[in-house]
Design a protein around this motif. Structure first.
Motif, PDB file in Angstrom:
ATOM      1  N   VAL A   1      38.320  -3.292  17.851  1.00  0.00           N
ATOM      2  CA  VAL A   1      38.809  -1.909  17.837  1.00  0.00           C
ATOM      3  C   VAL A   1      40.288  -1.890  17.439  1.00  0.00           C
ATOM      4  O   VAL A   1      40.719  -1.051  16.632  1.00  0.00           O
ATOM      5  CB  VAL A   1      38.617  -1.260  19.231  1.00  0.00           C
ATOM      6  CG1 VAL A   1      39.210   0.143  19.247  1.00  0.00           C
ATOM      7  CG2 VAL A   1      37.137  -1.238  19.597  1.00  0.00           C
ATOM      8  N   VAL A   2      41.040  -2.852  17.989  1.00  0.00           N
ATOM      9  CA  VAL A   2      42.461  -2.930  17.626  1.00  0.00           C
ATOM     10  C   VAL A   2      42.567  -3.184  16.123  1.00  0.00           C
ATOM     11  O   VAL A   2      43.332  -2.533  15.401  1.00  0.00           O
ATOM     12  CB  VAL A   2      43.169  -4.068  18.395  1.00  0.00           C
ATOM     13  CG1 VAL A   2      44.651  -4.094  18.036  1.00  0.00           C
ATOM     14  CG2 VAL A   2      42.987  -3.892  19.900  1.00  0.00           C
TER      15      VAL A   2
ATOM     16  N   ALA B   1      43.448   5.782  18.163  1.00  0.00           N
ATOM     17  CA  ALA B   1      42.195   5.063  18.381  1.00  0.00           C
ATOM     18  C   ALA B   1      41.937   4.846  19.867  1.00  0.00           C
ATOM     19  O   ALA B   1      41.043   4.078  20.246  1.00  0.00           O
ATOM     20  CB  ALA B   1      42.230   3.734  17.654  1.00  0.00           C
ATOM     21  N   GLY B   2      42.740   5.476  20.698  1.00  0.00           N
ATOM     22  CA  GLY B   2      42.505   5.389  22.137  1.00  0.00           C
ATOM     23  C   GLY B   2      43.246   4.241  22.812  1.00  0.00           C
ATOM     24  O   GLY B   2      43.097   4.020  24.011  1.00  0.00           O
TER      25      GLY B   2
ATOM     26  N   VAL C   1      35.890 -12.139  14.719  1.00  0.00           N
ATOM     27  CA  VAL C   1      35.915 -10.748  15.175  1.00  0.00           C
ATOM     28  C   VAL C   1      35.767  -9.814  13.978  1.00  0.00           C
ATOM     29  O   VAL C   1      36.421 -10.004  12.944  1.00  0.00           O
ATOM     30  CB  VAL C   1      37.251 -10.442  15.898  1.00  0.00           C
ATOM     31  CG1 VAL C   1      37.346  -8.965  16.262  1.00  0.00           C
ATOM     32  CG2 VAL C   1      37.384 -11.315  17.130  1.00  0.00           C
ATOM     33  N   ASP C   2      34.906  -8.823  14.110  1.00  0.00           N
ATOM     34  CA  ASP C   2      34.766  -7.851  13.028  1.00  0.00           C
ATOM     35  C   ASP C   2      35.450  -6.556  13.389  1.00  0.00           C
ATOM     36  O   ASP C   2      35.559  -6.188  14.553  1.00  0.00           O
ATOM     37  CB  ASP C   2      33.277  -7.563  12.770  1.00  0.00           C
ATOM     38  CG  ASP C   2      32.642  -8.712  12.002  1.00  0.00           C
ATOM     39  OD1 ASP C   2      33.370  -9.331  11.188  1.00  0.00           O
ATOM     40  OD2 ASP C   2      31.455  -8.991  12.248  1.00  0.00           O
ATOM     41  N   GLU C   3      35.888  -5.873  12.350  1.00  0.00           N
ATOM     42  CA  GLU C   3      36.564  -4.593  12.520  1.00  0.00           C
ATOM     43  C   GLU C   3      35.591  -3.567  13.110  1.00  0.00           C
ATOM     44  O   GLU C   3      34.466  -3.446  12.635  1.00  0.00           O
ATOM     45  CB  GLU C   3      36.987  -4.139  11.124  1.00  0.00           C
ATOM     46  CG  GLU C   3      37.982  -3.041  11.078  1.00  0.00           C
ATOM     47  CD  GLU C   3      38.397  -2.791   9.622  1.00  0.00           C
ATOM     48  OE1 GLU C   3      38.665  -1.634   9.309  1.00  0.00           O
ATOM     49  OE2 GLU C   3      38.420  -3.749   8.823  1.00  0.00           O
ATOM     50  N   VAL C   4      36.051  -2.847  14.145  1.00  0.00           N
ATOM     51  CA  VAL C   4      35.228  -1.776  14.690  1.00  0.00           C
ATOM     52  C   VAL C   4      35.975  -0.476  14.479  1.00  0.00           C
ATOM     53  O   VAL C   4      37.130  -0.341  14.867  1.00  0.00           O
ATOM     54  CB  VAL C   4      35.009  -1.973  16.220  1.00  0.00           C
ATOM     55  CG1 VAL C   4      34.227  -0.788  16.779  1.00  0.00           C
ATOM     56  CG2 VAL C   4      34.319  -3.286  16.497  1.00  0.00           C
ATOM     57  N   GLU C   5      35.331   0.458  13.821  1.00  0.00           N
ATOM     58  CA  GLU C   5      36.005   1.736  13.631  1.00  0.00           C
ATOM     59  C   GLU C   5      35.685   2.660  14.785  1.00  0.00           C
ATOM     60  O   GLU C   5      34.530   2.898  15.092  1.00  0.00           O
ATOM     61  CB  GLU C   5      35.567   2.384  12.317  1.00  0.00           C
ATOM     62  CG  GLU C   5      36.171   1.663  11.146  1.00  0.00           C
ATOM     63  CD  GLU C   5      36.290   2.565   9.930  1.00  0.00           C
ATOM     64  OE1 GLU C   5      36.092   3.793  10.070  1.00  0.00           O
ATOM     65  OE2 GLU C   5      36.580   2.024   8.858  1.00  0.00           O
TER      66      GLU C   5
END
Ligand code: ADP
Length: 790
Positions: free
Chosen positions: A750-751, A735-736, A779-783
């Motif tokens: 992102v994490v 995921a970078g 915090v929301d999940e970011v794919e």
């Protein structure tokens, strides 16, 4: 009765009564009479399952009641945590328990606060070498399975350790538990201990041999157990026991045999299960599958569904205890086991079948009959007190002659006497260096005097052989610069101290040092230095250095806290002006795999060709002279080490555990075993390289870290964060998020996305990496794209 022993802490008798122990078994009572609870040393030579553990507990508890501290020495690491759990029931009475599981080079001072400490003899030996502060506070030491001093590989350590502990602490109470052996009196003489020798068992044992259509017992009786054409003996016997409502423990000689036998017995058991049992077994199978998703896990679960299981040292410990508990609860009807843990695990069974009485022995070069003592210990598992009228132990034979042989060899026979193996050279090599290094002796005479306090000396009464071997060993240690001699005085060198502290066999240390030195010398590359064994080995090419990357190695240094001193030292070793010799990970894995401290993998059929090919492919990476194919044994060893090294290399390249078990024909427990050993040996290699100021120190550390975490180089930084591990590190990376710094700075969503939306895990990891505000509230999940693709 326990209630009548005034030396015990208050409440202990009630606790025991609650466990169904109202009165002592005769050998236990004898032990108490001999002064067990008053601090008297004792050797208890008693049959398996006759209550040796309680003897140990009575001694330890009363020693603690007097203000002392106890040490319980187990023969196998796999048993240490089981014993700890067993003793933890005393915590209620204010008694604390600790198990020593740390690295060999640590002294684990925290154990000083524990009343009971559980450890293997190797661990105790290493604690003595590292001058653990609490060793001299011990007042009671229990040696479990003391007859194992007879073991060629591990016996000498137990023997020397007991001798050292007694020397450090002259008033020490030693309680040695042994299987029934004829010469237990000699062990008692050695330890200046009282002897309780007993053949008493809580339940009668009948031994017999099955041949034709019946079991022939030692008391002359017979039991019909017909074997029809389609059946094998074991199946017939298992079926017969089940029809009587009993369970069976089948001993075989290899893990593979345990697994295939368990599969077959499943067929016999399954037919006799009712619906409730089937449902319960289904649940158990699910539980087993959820422990790990390996092939072994699956195979075990498949067997368990049918009411049978296999049991060997390659199983994960969670699997082992699930199987043992279910067998004790009579849910599982058959266990097919290798004898490794037979002595230590309390799984009584109505009938014990010893299917294999021979086992392949490499040194012997073929199938070798098991010792009488081993067979008797397996037989001892037969019969559940209070449940069965008697236990039955049955050997199998296909013809009348073998039946006679089995009666002679095992049923009527007494166990072999226990003999010290201390005078063997490899044993003395290790122990003499340790004895010198930790200051127990500093002269040849002093060493011989120390050796005089061993079982070996008690048994032989003649020090001729000991002094000859001692001289050979001293010469070896001196030739390898582990000791120095000046007149009469012997001292360990710096490197010698390091070797002893690291708990290395001096021969392993010598091999490692030679290998690393070979890499040092190799980088200048002049033909003379390699002599006749000259091979092509280019000094590390520039691209290689780049991909193997010093950058990531020094990045890694920044975040490691435990051993900062060595790391800074090591860093200053790097010579910027010339390309340093850079051993490859595979080269290093091979190096540690060929030391006597690593049990190499066996070559199976076809392996010789495969690994010969791989061997030539990687010839330039080996650290040391490769033997020629004509040096048969040496070459074969080299290939076994290579196979082991390839397993390690796979692990460090993130190959799936499952794939590894398949590729090398091993269990998940074996992978862990090899990985732990390699981790320890590479750590030792790193310290040796540091002490000798070799430029390969960093390469060694990196190879070690990759083994420790099971990851490729680019994940080293991430995988070192607590709770990350090899799989999550890979996901983060994809995921970078490539470093700890990234983990601290990347948007939290992102994490979270990279960690598949696991909020709790993500918060813990963010906290462990030192992020200021690890909370994910709001915090929301970011794919990320890569994550989405993956
Ligand atoms: P060993 O170590 O000799 O193989 P264990 O110590 O495991 O045997 O004992 C076997 C079993 O006997 C254990 O389940 C233990 O609880 C039980 N036991 C031990 N002593 C007594 C006793 N005095 N009365 C009843 N049960 C006992």
């Amino acid at each position: 009765k326990p209630a009548e022993i005034p030396e015990l802490p208050p409440g202990v008798d009630d606790q025991l009564a609650g466990e169904g122990i109202e009165s002592l078994y005769p050998p236990q009572a004898e032990a108490v009479e001999a002064g067990l609870t008053k601090g008297e040393s004792l050797v208890a030579s008693v049959p398996t399952a006759s209550g040796k553990t309680l003897i140990a507990e009575l001694a330890m508890l009363s020693a603690i009641q007097r203000g002392g501290k106890a040490l319980y020495i187990v023969p196998l690491r796999a048993l240490a945590s089981e014993k700890k759990t067993e003793f933890e029931r005393w915590e209620e009475y204010g008694i604390s328990v600790g198990v020593s599981t740390g690295n060999y080079e640590s002294s684990e001072e925290w154990l000083a606060s524990r009343d009971i400490i559980v450890a293997t003899s190797e661990k105790v030996d290493s604690l003595v070498r590292n001058n653990a502060g609490w060793i001299d506070q011990l007042s009671c030491v229990v040696a479990d399975e003391v007859h194992l001093v007879d073991d060629r590989n591990r016996g000498p350590t137990l023997e020397v350790t007991l001798a050292k502990l007694r020397r450090i602490n002259p008033g020490l109470q030693v309680v040695a538990l042994s299987a029934t052996v004829g010469n237990a009196g000699e062990i008692a003489d050695w330890l200046d201990a009282e002897l309780v020798h007993s053949e008493w068992r809580p339940i009668d044992l009948r031994m017999g041999v099955h041949f034709g259509n019946a079991i022939n017992f030692d008391d002359g009786s017979q039991r019909e157990v017909p074997v029809d054409r389609s059946q094998r003996q074991t199946e017939a016997l298992v079926g017969d026991t089940l029809d009587e409502g009993g369970s069976t423990l089948v001993f075989v000689n290899s893990r593979r045999n345990a697994e295939s036998a368990a599969k077959r017995q499943g067929g016999v058991v399954e037919r006799r299960l009712d619906d409730d049992e089937k449902a319960e077994l289904q649940d158990l199978a699910e539980e087993i599958r959820s422990v790990s998703d390996t092939e072994t896990s699956d195979d075990l679960a498949d067997c368990v569904e049918n009411g049978s299981a296999f049991h060997h040292a390659g199983l994960a410990s969670e699997h082992r205890s699930l199987v043992e508990d279910a067998f004790r609860d009579r849910l599982l009807k058959v266990i097919c086991a290798t004898p490794t843990l037979a002595a230590g695990v309390n799984t009584p069974s109505r009938r014990v079948i010893i299917r294999d009485w021979r086992r392949y022995d490499g040194e012997f070069g073929g199938m070798k009959p098991l010792d009488v003592l081993e067979i008797h210990q397996m037989c001892g598992r037969a019969g559940r007190p209070g449940l069965d009228p008697y236990g039955e132990a049955v050997l199998l034979s296909k013809d009348a002659d073998t039946m006679d042989e089995l009666f002679e060899r095992y049923v009527w026979a007494d166990p072999e006497p226990v003999r010290s193996k201390l005078a063997a050279e490899p044993a003395l090599r290790t122990h003499l260096l340790a004895t010198i290094s930790s200051g127990f002796a500093n002269s040849r005479e002093g060493l011989l005097e120390f050796l005089d306090a061993t079982l070996y000396a008690t048994q032989t009464g003649d020090d001729g052989r000991l002094s000859t071997v001692t001289d050979t060993v001293l010469d070896y240690l001196e030739a390898n610069d582990f000791i120095e001699r000046e007149d009469e005085t012997i001292r360990a060198t710096n490197i010698g101290h390091t070797v002893s502290r690291l708990y290395l066999d001096p021969m392993s240390a010598a091999e490692i040092i030679d290998g690393l030195r070979y890499a040092e010398e190799d980088r200048g590359k002049d033909e003379q230095s390699t002599g006749e064994s000259h091979r092509e080995r280019p000094a590390a090419e520039p691209e290689k250095v780049e991909t193997d990357g010093f950058v990531s190695a020094s990045d890694l240094v920044g975040d490691e806290t435990e051993d900062e001193t060595t790391e800074t030292e090591a860093e200053s070793d790097v010579d910027e002006t010339q390309p340093p010799a850079r051993p490859t990970p595979l080269g290093l894995y091979h190096l540690v795999s060929r030391t006597p401290d690593m049990y190499e993998l066996y070559l199976k059929s076809g392996d010789r060709e495969t690994y010969t090919e791989i061997c030539y492919e990687h010839e330039a990476e080996f650290l040391g002279r490769m033997p020629s194919e004509y040096e048969d044994v040496a070459f074969e060893d080299w290939l076994s080490a290579l196979k082991t090294a390839k397993l390690l290399d796979d692990w460090a390249s993130e190959v799936d555990e499952d794939r590894i078990t398949e590729r090398y024909g091993v269990g998940p427990g074996d992978i862990r075993g090899k990985v732990e050993t390699a981790d320890w040996l590479l750590g030792a290699a790193e310290q040796l390289a540091g002490t000798l100021e070799f430029s390969s120190t960093i390469a060694v550390r990196e190879a070690k870290k990759r083994i420790e975490y099971g990851v490729r180089e680019e994940l080293l930084d991430l995988a070192g964060v607590r709770n990350v591990g090899r799989k999550r590190a890979r996901r983060l990376f994809e995921a970078g998020i490539e470093s700890r710094a990234d983990l601290r700075n990347t948007e939290k969503g992102v994490v979270l996305g990279a960690l598949r939306g696991r909020r709790k895990t993500t918060e813990t990891i963010l906290e462990n990496v030192g992020r200021e505000d690890p909370s994910l509230d709001g915090v929301d999940e970011v794919e990320t794209e890569t994550a989405a693709v993956a």
